[in-house]
Scaffold this active site. Structure first.
Site, short mmCIF file in Angstrom:
data_model
loop_
_atom_site.label_atom_id
_atom_site.label_comp_id
_atom_site.label_asym_id
_atom_site.label_seq_id
_atom_site.Cartn_x
_atom_site.Cartn_y
_atom_site.Cartn_z
N ASP A 119 5.96 39.79 4.09
CA ASP A 119 5.82 39.55 2.71
C ASP A 119 4.30 39.81 2.51
OD1 ASP A 119 6.10 38.69 0.23
OD2 ASP A 119 6.44 36.75 0.50
N ARG A 181 21.80 31.76 5.11
CA ARG A 181 21.38 32.69 6.22
C ARG A 181 22.53 33.44 6.91
NH1 ARG A 181 16.17 31.10 7.79
NH2 ARG A 181 15.63 28.93 7.61
P1 5GP Z 1 4.62 36.35 5.19
O1 5GP Z 1 3.97 35.45 6.04
O2 5GP Z 1 4.60 37.64 5.16
O3 5GP Z 1 4.27 36.01 3.46
O4 5GP Z 1 6.15 35.60 4.66
C1 5GP Z 1 6.96 35.74 5.98
C2 5GP Z 1 7.99 34.79 6.07
O5 5GP Z 1 8.34 34.27 4.65
C3 5GP Z 1 9.21 35.34 6.46
O6 5GP Z 1 9.45 35.41 7.82
C4 5GP Z 1 10.28 34.55 5.65
O7 5GP Z 1 10.59 33.54 6.48
C5 5GP Z 1 9.72 34.13 4.53
N1 5GP Z 1 10.03 35.06 3.37
C6 5GP Z 1 9.08 35.96 2.84
N2 5GP Z 1 9.92 36.83 1.90
C7 5GP Z 1 11.12 36.25 1.86
C8 5GP Z 1 12.11 36.43 0.89
O8 5GP Z 1 12.11 37.28 -0.19
N3 5GP Z 1 13.24 35.74 1.10
C9 5GP Z 1 13.44 34.66 2.00
N4 5GP Z 1 14.33 33.96 2.08
N5 5GP Z 1 12.29 34.26 2.82
C10 5GP Z 1 11.00 35.17 2.67
#
Ligand code: 5GP
Length: 197
Positions: A119, A181
């Site tokens: 993300d 999940r």
């Molecule tokens: P980042 O560190 O890249 O911002 O986010 C990574 C983590 O955030 C992912 O491994 C996941 O657990 C959670 N995450 C990011 N986007 C989403 C989303 O759209 N839905 C869900 N359920 N979790 C997300």
């Protein structure tokens, strides 16, 4: 006696409700399976004779990892790293916490970090640094989903299943406040349904 269910007879509705919010289908079971088969073939090709260790990032990556491994035909190993960043919310907290370190000795090994979704890139960037400090021979990242427009941290992701818009998704390992999940497909928050309720 009733016939055993085949692996394709998962529960695959077009919309689902989770924690009082409505989600609509984004990626079907078939689309996910076909793309993971392609990722497995690419990893087979790139890691022949390298016996990679796949490191699944818990909790979200556990379903993707188990399907991906079964599409890889070369010898490989598995381990897990547990991280938390989202808590129970729909937006990233901006903080990451280690909950469980890697158990395997990864010195001199070829590592593939397996993420459910990239993300902002914070988690992937953080885990990349942790792994690199352990002196592996190489490190790459495979993620099922990537939100390119949300990226804030530098991270090179070699294998991407699907690029998706910056929307909250659910299912196939990804949760909303720990639920959802177990859904076999990937769903996206239905903003229209949220506005009309
Ligand atoms: P980042 O560190 O890249 O911002 O986010 C990574 C983590 O955030 C992912 O491994 C996941 O657990 C959670 N995450 C990011 N986007 C989403 C989303 O759209 N839905 C869900 N359920 N979790 C997300």
């Amino acid at each position: 006696m009733s016939k055993p269910k085949s692996s394709t007879s998962f529960y695959t509705p077009e919309t689902v409700s989770c924690n009082n919010e409505t989600f609509k289908l984004l990626l079907s079971h078939e689309e996910i399976n076909n793309r993971i088969s392609e990722l497995g073939a690419a990893i087979d090709e790139d890691y022949r004779d390298k016996k990679p260790i796949l490191i699944g990032i818990l909790n979200g990556a556990f379903i993707f990892l188990s399907d991906l491994m079964r599409h890889i035909t070369i010898p490989c190993e598995v381990d897990f790293y547990k991280l938390s960043s989202y808590g129970d919310a729909k937006v990233s907290s901006g903080n990451v916490k280690q909950r469980k370190d890697i158990d395997a000795d990864i010195t001199g090994r070829h590592i593939i970090i397996v993420e459910d979704i990239v993300d902002t890139g914070l988690s992937a960037n953080y885990i990349m640094n942790i792994v690199e400090q352990k002196n592996p021979a190489s490190v790459e990242i495979v993620t099922l989903l990537k939100k390119p427009e949300a990226l804030k941290y530098h991270v090179d992701v070699k294998y991407v299943g699907f690029e998706i818009p910056t929307l909250f998704v659910l299912g196939y390992g990804l949760d909303y406040a720990q639920e959802g999940r177990n859904l076999a497909q990937i769903y996206v928050l239905d903003e229209k349904a949220a506005k009309n309720s």
